[in-house]
Design an enzyme around this catalytic site. Sequence first.
Site: not given
Length: 287
Positions: A75, A168, A217, A226, A229
């Site tokens: 994260c 992703h 997410e 994110c 992301g």
Amino acid sequence: MRLQFSKMQGSGNDFVMVDGIAQSFLPTPSQLRHLADRRFGVGADQILVVERPTRAGIDFRYRIFNADGGEVEQCGNGARCFVKFVHARGLTKKRAIRVETLGGVIEPRLEGDGEVTVDMGAPIFELSRVPFEAEGLTPQKEGNAQLWPLDLDGGSAPFSVLSMGNPHAVQVVQDVEQAAVEQVGPRVEHHRRFPQRVNAGFMQILNRNTIRLRVWERGAGETLACGTGACAAVVAGVERGLIVAPVDVQARGGRLRVAWNGRAGGEAHRVYLTGPAVNVFDGEIDI
């Protein structure tokens, strides 16, 4: 038990931060879901736990739990809050630290202006390591990228597939505000091609150095920002030849900055994520 915590946010991506060094914290999935609950708990996209490292040359261990109670690998926005948190708690005086996660070692650094830059490591394109099951699919070539067709409701859409320590799938859209994130996001997240599920990114190109981004997410739903992301979207855009780093990423919760210099000799350079991290409040809760 009574748990001490801090509520923090990075570009609107919000976290419950727990010092697992000063207090014992071995949460059950139901306790994690309670903490993340915005009506009956504290409310957060993720719960982040600071622990002692398990190996030499590392400053801390960083554990990440989604709002659904599942533990995940990485994260980026949380990593920025992590640095501010360990400084505020007096756990370190270093401006740059080495932190172990399920997704590998990251190196966040507290900048002079109060923002935090995180060395997120190199992106992973090897499909088995994302993981992504591509059997029977033929990718479309664009720039240096391979775009993989995902079947969605009888049609298909091209996605860049990669890992930033977590999986992703990134799609380019014409208008991110009009994108059907709440409908398409869950379908991509649970697509059969992703055995560990996936984070779904929806990227709009504004110019060669600016994008707008929304991310559904894995295990949390759409969040205001994110970090991984943002990194994945910039890598995907650079690979496709659509953008040039550094890139300003406009998320619903604020702006992030991502730098990635592509590949050299077949090896991917490391990705750097910069943005704010803010303490909202400190508190205690019985769980």
